[in-house]
Scaffold this motif. Structure first.
Motif, PDB file in Angstrom:
ATOM      1  N   ALA A  72      48.772  42.821  54.190  1.00 14.34           N
ATOM      2  CA  ALA A  72      48.715  41.346  53.790  1.00 14.34           C
ATOM      3  C   ALA A  72      47.450  40.822  53.807  1.00 14.34           C
ATOM      4  N   ALA A  73      46.627  40.987  54.807  1.00 15.04           N
ATOM      5  CA  ALA A  73      45.206  40.709  54.633  1.00 15.04           C
ATOM      6  C   ALA A  73      44.461  41.160  53.602  1.00 15.04           C
ATOM      7  N   ALA A  74      44.840  42.453  53.323  1.00 17.40           N
ATOM      8  CA  ALA A  74      43.989  43.238  52.008  1.00 17.40           C
ATOM      9  C   ALA A  74      44.523  42.729  50.882  1.00 17.40           C
ATOM     10  N   LEU A  75      45.780  42.425  50.847  1.00 13.85           N
ATOM     11  CA  LEU A  75      46.386  41.878  49.396  1.00 13.85           C
ATOM     12  C   LEU A  75      45.697  40.722  49.121  1.00 13.85           C
ATOM     13  N   PHE A  76      45.675  39.789  50.362  1.00 11.30           N
ATOM     14  CA  PHE A  76      45.232  38.488  50.155  1.00 11.30           C
ATOM     15  C   PHE A  76      43.778  38.444  49.827  1.00 11.30           C
ATOM     16  N   CYS A  77      42.910  39.178  50.517  1.00  8.41           N
ATOM     17  CA  CYS A  77      41.289  39.310  49.967  1.00  8.41           C
ATOM     18  C   CYS A  77      41.295  39.889  48.491  1.00  8.41           C
ATOM     19  N   LEU A  78      42.016  40.900  48.289  1.00 10.10           N
ATOM     20  CA  LEU A  78      42.198  41.540  46.920  1.00 10.10           C
ATOM     21  C   LEU A  78      42.211  40.375  45.872  1.00 10.10           C
ATOM     22  N   GLY A  79      43.407  39.717  46.011  1.00  6.49           N
ATOM     23  CA  GLY A  79      43.690  38.568  45.001  1.00  6.49           C
ATOM     24  C   GLY A  79      42.612  37.483  44.809  1.00  6.49           C
ATOM     25  N   LEU A  80      41.943  37.333  46.110  1.00  4.86           N
ATOM     26  CA  LEU A  80      40.970  36.130  46.005  1.00  4.86           C
ATOM     27  C   LEU A  80      39.737  36.619  45.392  1.00  4.86           C
ATOM     28  N   TYR A  81      39.323  37.998  45.769  1.00  2.00           N
ATOM     29  CA  TYR A  81      38.349  38.593  45.026  1.00  2.00           C
ATOM     30  C   TYR A  81      38.446  38.589  43.230  1.00  2.00           C
ATOM     31  N   THR A  82      39.824  38.767  42.988  1.00  2.00           N
ATOM     32  CA  THR A  82      40.081  38.733  41.484  1.00  2.00           C
ATOM     33  C   THR A  82      39.771  37.356  40.994  1.00  2.00           C
ATOM     34  N   VAL A  83      40.283  36.228  41.835  1.00  2.00           N
ATOM     35  CA  VAL A  83      40.218  34.648  41.262  1.00  2.00           C
ATOM     36  C   VAL A  83      38.612  34.430  41.259  1.00  2.00           C
ATOM     37  N   LEU A  84      38.061  34.873  42.172  1.00  2.00           N
ATOM     38  CA  LEU A  84      36.588  34.429  42.402  1.00  2.00           C
ATOM     39  C   LEU A  84      35.597  35.143  41.183  1.00  2.00           C
ATOM     40  N   THR A  85      35.968  36.224  41.079  1.00  2.00           N
ATOM     41  CA  THR A  85      34.949  37.088  40.004  1.00  2.00           C
ATOM     42  C   THR A  85      35.576  37.489  38.711  1.00  2.00           C
ATOM     43  N   ARG A  86      36.850  37.552  38.571  1.00  2.27           N
ATOM     44  CA  ARG A  86      37.072  37.658  37.059  1.00  2.27           C
ATOM     45  C   ARG A  86      37.112  36.562  36.209  1.00  2.27           C
ATOM     46  N   ARG A  87      36.551  36.687  34.966  1.00  2.00           N
ATOM     47  CA  ARG A  87      37.014  35.567  34.091  1.00  2.00           C
ATOM     48  C   ARG A  87      37.931  35.483  33.304  1.00  2.00           C
ATOM     49  N   ASN A  88      38.651  36.777  33.086  1.00  2.00           N
ATOM     50  CA  ASN A  88      39.722  36.742  32.209  1.00  2.00           C
ATOM     51  C   ASN A  88      40.813  35.862  32.911  1.00  2.00           C
ATOM     52  N   LEU A  89      41.441  35.047  32.134  1.00  2.00           N
ATOM     53  CA  LEU A  89      42.561  34.048  32.507  1.00  2.00           C
ATOM     54  C   LEU A  89      43.743  34.597  33.267  1.00  2.00           C
ATOM     55  N   ILE A  90      44.051  35.863  32.650  1.00  2.00           N
ATOM     56  CA  ILE A  90      45.400  36.594  32.829  1.00  2.00           C
ATOM     57  C   ILE A  90      45.173  37.420  34.196  1.00  2.00           C
ATOM     58  N   LYS A  91      43.847  37.885  34.296  1.00  2.00           N
ATOM     59  CA  LYS A  91      43.697  38.409  35.597  1.00  2.00           C
ATOM     60  C   LYS A  91      43.463  37.520  36.748  1.00  2.00           C
ATOM     61  N   MET A  92      43.193  36.207  36.403  1.00  2.00           N
ATOM     62  CA  MET A  92      43.092  35.271  37.317  1.00  2.00           C
ATOM     63  C   MET A  92      44.712  34.932  37.933  1.00  2.00           C
ATOM     64  N   VAL A  93      45.578  34.803  36.895  1.00  2.00           N
ATOM     65  CA  VAL A  93      46.790  34.597  37.415  1.00  2.00           C
ATOM     66  C   VAL A  93      47.305  35.985  38.064  1.00  2.00           C
ATOM     67  N   MET A  94      46.769  37.062  37.763  1.00  2.54           N
ATOM     68  CA  MET A  94      47.272  38.270  38.412  1.00  2.54           C
ATOM     69  C   MET A  94      46.839  38.157  40.110  1.00  2.54           C
ATOM     70  N   GLY A  95      45.572  37.707  40.028  1.00  2.00           N
ATOM     71  CA  GLY A  95      44.868  37.713  41.362  1.00  2.00           C
ATOM     72  C   GLY A  95      45.698  36.590  42.088  1.00  2.00           C
ATOM     73  N   LEU A  96      45.967  35.415  41.935  1.00  2.00           N
ATOM     74  CA  LEU A  96      46.975  34.382  42.333  1.00  2.00           C
ATOM     75  C   LEU A  96      48.086  34.903  42.789  1.00  2.00           C
ATOM     76  N   SER A  97      48.850  35.764  41.823  1.00  2.00           N
ATOM     77  CA  SER A  97      50.315  36.377  42.056  1.00  2.00           C
ATOM     78  C   SER A  97      50.023  37.208  43.376  1.00  2.00           C
ATOM     79  N   LEU A  98      48.903  38.053  43.595  1.00  2.00           N
ATOM     80  CA  LEU A  98      48.784  38.936  44.625  1.00  2.00           C
ATOM     81  C   LEU A  98      48.658  38.269  45.736  1.00  2.00           C
ATOM     82  N   MET A  99      48.038  36.996  45.798  1.00  2.00           N
ATOM     83  CA  MET A  99      47.530  36.138  47.001  1.00  2.00           C
ATOM     84  C   MET A  99      48.980  35.634  47.440  1.00  2.00           C
TER      85      MET A  99
END
Lengths: 582, 122
Positions: B9-36
């Motif tokens: 759970a912690a790993a998934l959360f961090c992975l999602g957060l990393y995506t939201v903070l570093t990816r500029r593609n909006l779809i990828k950000m939505v995917m990151g939030l879904s992961l979180m």
């Protein structure tokens, strides 16, 4: 009526706007204006129900209702408790009342839209208000999360309401990202608390959270605070706020700024003052720092805005900071002042946003640099805007003077002179920002006339008039408001044990604390008047020589990148959690 | 071993957060939030777990057991599982709103780069 009968009215106050939200898109087929009329009826109905409960609650009773009759057994509650304490009820009454005024205003400003748009709009507004009223009245952490999400979903829809406007879409994406992260924080915080204490009820949690806390409790505290601070728009969680307000139509900005951000304040208050007070945590210190930072940063950013609605939005960040400082003082005067300021902020900020919306709607101008001379074109609107500005500035007969004075005396009572000084500085900058706006929009002469000028329609006049009159009313009758609203609210917040026992027992009484406000206190009058004079001088300096260099730094930090805003919020979360856990 | 769940759970959360903070593609950000979001479900389901427990279903108990015995015995925590259901419903609605906003942005701007969608700033 008996306590039980009064308690059973509480869920209806939430159910009315919810039912209205479901009906609104359907009745839009009959007549385009019918959905807004329906929402007016449901909101007034909800207001009536809340007013029926009010005398008993403001008299010190805590009216409690357990949904489905699932009452606590041997001190542990599984059912969802709906509890009206004076603080929550104040916010619920404000939401229903100002919500109705805003719907009335919308009826005459946006009444020309098509049936689909108006049906959706009415549904979203009622959903948002139902979320706010529900959050104010609940006494259950996960229920609070659900109302938080209901309000959040409605706010996404309202931000992006004009889908054909690209800035609205950009703002909707930002509010979505930040509020979703906030939602995770609140959800995990509530889940962690349940996992360690097996309780969702505020009363049960407060009785369990005493003495040295486990690290899971501290983590939960940090998560809950960060989540609600995002909703409240406190620095550094505020990235979404200015954008969402700029892009939305006038009444929606008023709804967001006057009411929705207060959902965050309600959450913070419940967590900090009613659930965790018995435990020894630095929560008040954290709130004080965050509040002062918001008050200063918001005011500085407001000082340099050219977009009128954006200026007002950053001022909201500043005012929410002031309310948080009052709460964090944990003194009777400071907390009563915070509650008072929450009411005042809802009134004057809704008023100012409605004025801004009217200007944008009538002249098509959003930038202050292109406005001017509006005082001659619309004297009535100028008076209303002036009342709002004077209220924020804390000029004596208006409402801001009383609440700011109370917050100041709360800070001096507890000997916190550094926050007091910083708050005064923020107040001075706020006055400068708003008097600059008033000068540029209303007083500065303008060479050419506006292309289309149209008088305000009756509904808009009534809405603006009610809000402006309330601003004056709450300023001239401070002893009445203090005795009947702010003092009972502060009593319930500062004596959490009485409130939480009442929740678990299904009814109870809170002892009343009394605060005094001396209207003609020479020191407070001198502070108020000198900050107005200094504020106007600062505004003159900014108009002549440009803004001070500090503000450039702040503006550069707000670079519009949603990744960066998320990063600010996450670093805030980490800082808050670290303060509690280390 | 339940600790693995918490780590995941912690790993998934961090992975999602990393995506939201570093990816500029909006779809990828939505995917990151879904992961979180998914990581919170995993966390809650793991918190509801009791060693050797049964599902919290009290209807039709196994032969020789009454519902009361089952409830007093070793069952997983139904309240936390309930939260998950609530959160899943909310999550679906939020993702739908998210994606519709992204589609509209793509139609208007012909880009999904968050860095190009910065009209509102300062």
């Amino acid at each position: 009526m008996t306590q039980a009968a009064l308690g059973s009215l509480l869920p209806l106050a939430v159910a009315a706007p919810l039912a209205g939200a479901a009906v609104a898109p359907l009745v839009a087929r009959l007549s385009p204006r019918l959905p807004l009329l329906t929402s007016l009826v449901t909101l007034l109905g909800s207001l009536g129900l809340l007013i029926a409960v009010a005398p008993s609650v403001f008299g010190g009773q805590v009216v409690v209702h357990y949904l489905g009759g699932w009452r606590p057994v041997r001190g542990s509650a599984l059912g969802i408790a709906v509890a009206a304490d004076p603080f929550g009820l104040t916010f619920a009454l404000l939401s229903a009342g100002i919500g109705a005024v805003l719907v009335l205003y919308t009826l005459s400003e946006l009444g020309g839209l098509g049936p689909r748009e108006l049906g959706g709009y009415a549904a979203l507004v009622q959903l948002l208000l139902a979320g706010l009223i529900g959050a104010a009245l609940t006494a259950d952490t996960v229920d609070l999360f659900v109302w938080f999400e209901v309000a959040a979903l409605a706010s996404y829809g309202l931000t992006g309401f004009f889908l054909e406007r690209p800035p609205a879409l950009e703002a909707a994406f930002k509010i979505l990202v930040l509020t979703t992260i906030a939602g995770f924080c609140v959800f995990m915080g509530a889940g962690l608390l349940y996992n360690t204490h097996g309780a969702l009820n505020y009363g049960q949690l407060a009785q369990d959270l005493t003495g040295p806390l486990q690290s899971a409790d501290l983590l939960a505290l940090g998560l809950l605070l960060a989540g609600f601070a995002t909703k409240a728009g406190l620095v550094p969680f505020h990235g979404w706020l200015a954008d969402a307000h700029t892009a939305a139509p006038g009444p929606v900005s008023a709804l967001f700024s006057g009411l929705m951000v207060n959902l965050g304040i309600v959450g913070i208050t419940r967590v900090a003052l009613q659930i965790y007070p018995a435990a020894d945590t630095p929560v008040l210190g954290v709130l004080m720092v965050v509040g002062v930072a918001s008050a200063l940063a918001g005011a500085c950013l407001a000082l340099v805005q050219d977009d009128l609605k954006r200026l007002l939005a950053y001022d909201t960040v500043s005012q929410v900071g002031v309310i948080t400082v009052g709460l964090a003082s944990a003194q009777p005067a400071g907390v009563a002042g915070a509650v008072y300021h929450l009411i005042n902020h809802a009134l004057f900020k809704s008023l100012l946003f409605l004025c801004a919306g009217a200007i944008v709607h009538r002249t098509g101008q959003t930038l202050l640099s292109q406005m001017g001379g509006l005082a001659r074109t619309w004297p009535g609107l100028a008076v209303a805007f002036g009342v709002g500005v004077a209220s924020i500035a804390g000029v004596p007969p208006f409402n801001g003077y009383v609440s700011l004075g109370l917050i100041h005396s709360g800070l001096t009572d507890s000997g916190q002179y550094v926050p007091y000084a910083l708050l005064l500085a923020a107040q001075l900058i706020t006055i400068a920002a708003l008097s600059r706006a008033a000068w540029l929009a209303f007083l500065k002469p303008r060479a050419e006339d506006y292309e289309h000028r149209e008088l305000l329609r009756p509904g808009m006049q009534v809405g603006v008039g009610i809000l402006a009159a309330s601003c004056v009313l709450f300023g001239v009758a401070p002893s009445y408001v203090l005795e009947h609203i702010a003092d009972p609210a502060a009593s319930a917040l500062l004596q959490p044990a009485q409130y939480t026992t009442a929740i678990l027992q299904g009814a109870g009484h809170v002892m009343q604390l009394r605060t005094e406000f001396d209207y003609a206190d020479p020191a407070e009058l001198a502070v108020a008047l000198s900050s107005v004079v200094l504020g106007i001088l600062l505004a003159r300096r900014v108009l002549r020589h440009g803004p001070p260099r500090v503000t450039d730094l702040l503006r550069r930090a707000h670079n519009g990148s949603v990744n960066d805003y998320a990063a600010y919020a996450i670093s805030g979360l980490i800082a808050v959690v670290a303060t509690f856990m280390l | 071993m339940i600790a693995v769940n918490y780590l995941a759970a912690a790993a998934l959360f961090c992975l999602g957060l990393y995506t939201v903070l570093t990816r500029r593609n909006l779809i990828k950000m939505v995917m990151g939030l879904s992961l979180m979001e998914t990581s919170t479900y995993l966390l809650f389901i793991s918190m509801a777990y009791r060693s050797g427990s049964t599902a919290p279903v009290l209807l039709n108990p196994p032969k020789g057991q009454s519902p009361e015995q089952l409830a007093a015995g070793n069952v997983a925590d139904p309240v936390l599982q309930n939260f998950c259901l609530t959160a899943i419903v909310i999550g679906v609605a939020v993702t739908a709103v998210f994606l519709s906003v992204v589609v509209r942005i793509a139609q208007h701007r012909r880009t999904l780069d968050a860095d190009c969608i910065r009209e509102l700033r300062g």
